[in-house]
Design a protein around this motif. Structure first.
Motif, PDB file in Angstrom:
ATOM      1  N   GLU A 159       4.238   1.005   8.253  1.00 24.16           N
ATOM      2  CA  GLU A 159       4.201  -0.076   9.247  1.00 24.16           C
ATOM      3  C   GLU A 159       5.100  -1.238   8.816  1.00 24.16           C
ATOM      4  O   GLU A 159       5.798  -1.837   9.643  1.00 24.16           O
ATOM      5  N   ALA A 160       5.089  -1.552   7.530  1.00 27.39           N
ATOM      6  CA  ALA A 160       5.935  -2.626   7.015  1.00 27.39           C
ATOM      7  C   ALA A 160       7.411  -2.290   7.208  1.00 27.39           C
ATOM      8  O   ALA A 160       8.196  -3.151   7.631  1.00 27.39           O
ATOM      9  N   ARG A 204       8.672  -0.348   9.468  1.00 29.69           N
ATOM     10  CA  ARG A 204       8.924  -0.443  10.909  1.00 29.69           C
ATOM     11  C   ARG A 204       9.162  -1.917  11.310  1.00 29.69           C
ATOM     12  O   ARG A 204      10.106  -2.242  12.029  1.00 29.69           O
ATOM     13  N   LYS A 205       8.312  -2.803  10.819  1.00 26.66           N
ATOM     14  CA  LYS A 205       8.430  -4.232  11.121  1.00 26.66           C
ATOM     15  C   LYS A 205       9.738  -4.798  10.583  1.00 26.66           C
ATOM     16  O   LYS A 205      10.448  -5.525  11.285  1.00 26.66           O
ATOM     17  N   GLU A 228      12.630  -3.751  12.682  1.00 20.78           N
ATOM     18  CA  GLU A 228      12.685  -4.541  13.926  1.00 20.78           C
ATOM     19  C   GLU A 228      13.325  -5.906  13.691  1.00 20.78           C
ATOM     20  O   GLU A 228      13.933  -6.475  14.594  1.00 20.78           O
ATOM     21  N   VAL A 252       4.406  -8.388   3.010  1.00 18.73           N
ATOM     22  CA  VAL A 252       3.977  -7.924   4.326  1.00 18.73           C
ATOM     23  C   VAL A 252       2.502  -7.572   4.219  1.00 18.73           C
ATOM     24  O   VAL A 252       2.095  -6.822   3.328  1.00 18.73           O
ATOM     25  N   VAL A 276      -0.715  -5.859   6.098  1.00 16.77           N
ATOM     26  CA  VAL A 276      -1.042  -4.890   7.140  1.00 16.77           C
ATOM     27  C   VAL A 276      -2.556  -4.712   7.163  1.00 16.77           C
ATOM     28  O   VAL A 276      -3.159  -4.373   6.145  1.00 16.77           O
ATOM     29  N   ASP A 305      -2.358  -4.819  12.616  1.00 18.57           N
ATOM     30  CA  ASP A 305      -1.824  -6.178  12.570  1.00 18.57           C
ATOM     31  C   ASP A 305      -0.879  -6.280  11.378  1.00 18.57           C
ATOM     32  O   ASP A 305      -1.311  -6.165  10.230  1.00 18.57           O
ATOM     33  N   VAL A 306       0.412  -6.461  11.673  1.00 22.44           N
ATOM     34  CA  VAL A 306       1.432  -6.555  10.629  1.00 22.44           C
ATOM     35  C   VAL A 306       1.982  -7.972  10.631  1.00 22.44           C
ATOM     36  O   VAL A 306       2.465  -8.460  11.651  1.00 22.44           O
ATOM     37  N   THR A 307       1.903  -8.636   9.479  1.00 20.57           N
ATOM     38  CA  THR A 307       2.410  -9.997   9.347  1.00 20.57           C
ATOM     39  C   THR A 307       3.415 -10.043   8.208  1.00 20.57           C
ATOM     40  O   THR A 307       3.127  -9.591   7.098  1.00 20.57           O
ATOM     41  N   TYR A 308       4.577 -10.585   8.518  1.00 19.07           N
ATOM     42  CA  TYR A 308       5.669 -10.679   7.543  1.00 19.07           C
ATOM     43  C   TYR A 308       5.742 -12.106   7.006  1.00 19.07           C
ATOM     44  O   TYR A 308       5.751 -13.068   7.777  1.00 19.07           O
TER      45      TYR A 308
END
Length: 126
Positions: free
Chosen positions: A15-16, A18-19, A22, A103, A105, A113-116
């Motif tokens: 997921e990280a 992927r984020k 993006e 990151v 997750v 919920d993914v936060t950078y």
């Protein structure tokens, strides 16, 4: 969802990545090791090279995952980053700015919920 620590960690890193993709990052390495030290993700973007620690949890969580990147963990990541930057393979990265990111997750049922946290910390050690 299989909630074993290894599965959650691997899915969180997916997921990280992927984020980060993006956001314009190119993933260079995953789980890069230098002896007993490890960096979860190494990426590059137009800003520079990023050493990224991924913290993944399954809800409910008692503390935010990013809070678990302790000073000792930061020190280990910095040491691994130095190893990476000093390696012959990464010679061309030496002119880039270096960033240490986190990151977070959190898996909650079907929701992720993914936060950078770019530039989550600045190393105080040399």
């Amino acid at each position: 969802m299989n909630t074993s620590k290894m599965t959650v960690g691997r899915l969180g890193e997916d997921e990280a990545c992927r984020k980060l993709g993006e956001l314009g990052h190119t993933i260079v390495e995953r789980n890069w090791r230098c002896g007993h030290l490890e960096v979860d993700i190494i990426s590059i973007d137009r800003e520079g090279i990023h050493f990224v620690e991924v913290k993944s949890r399954v809800a409910p969580v008692s503390a935010e995952p990013e809070e678990n990147v302790t000073a000792q963990k930061q020190k280990h990541i910095v040491a691994a980053a130095k190893g990476y930057l000093n390696s012959q393979k990464s010679y061309h990265y030496m002119a880039m700015d270096v960033f240490f990111d986190v990151v977070s997750v959190i898996f909650e049922g079907d929701r992720v919920d993914v936060t950078y946290f770019p530039q989550a910390y600045i190393p105080l050690y040399t």
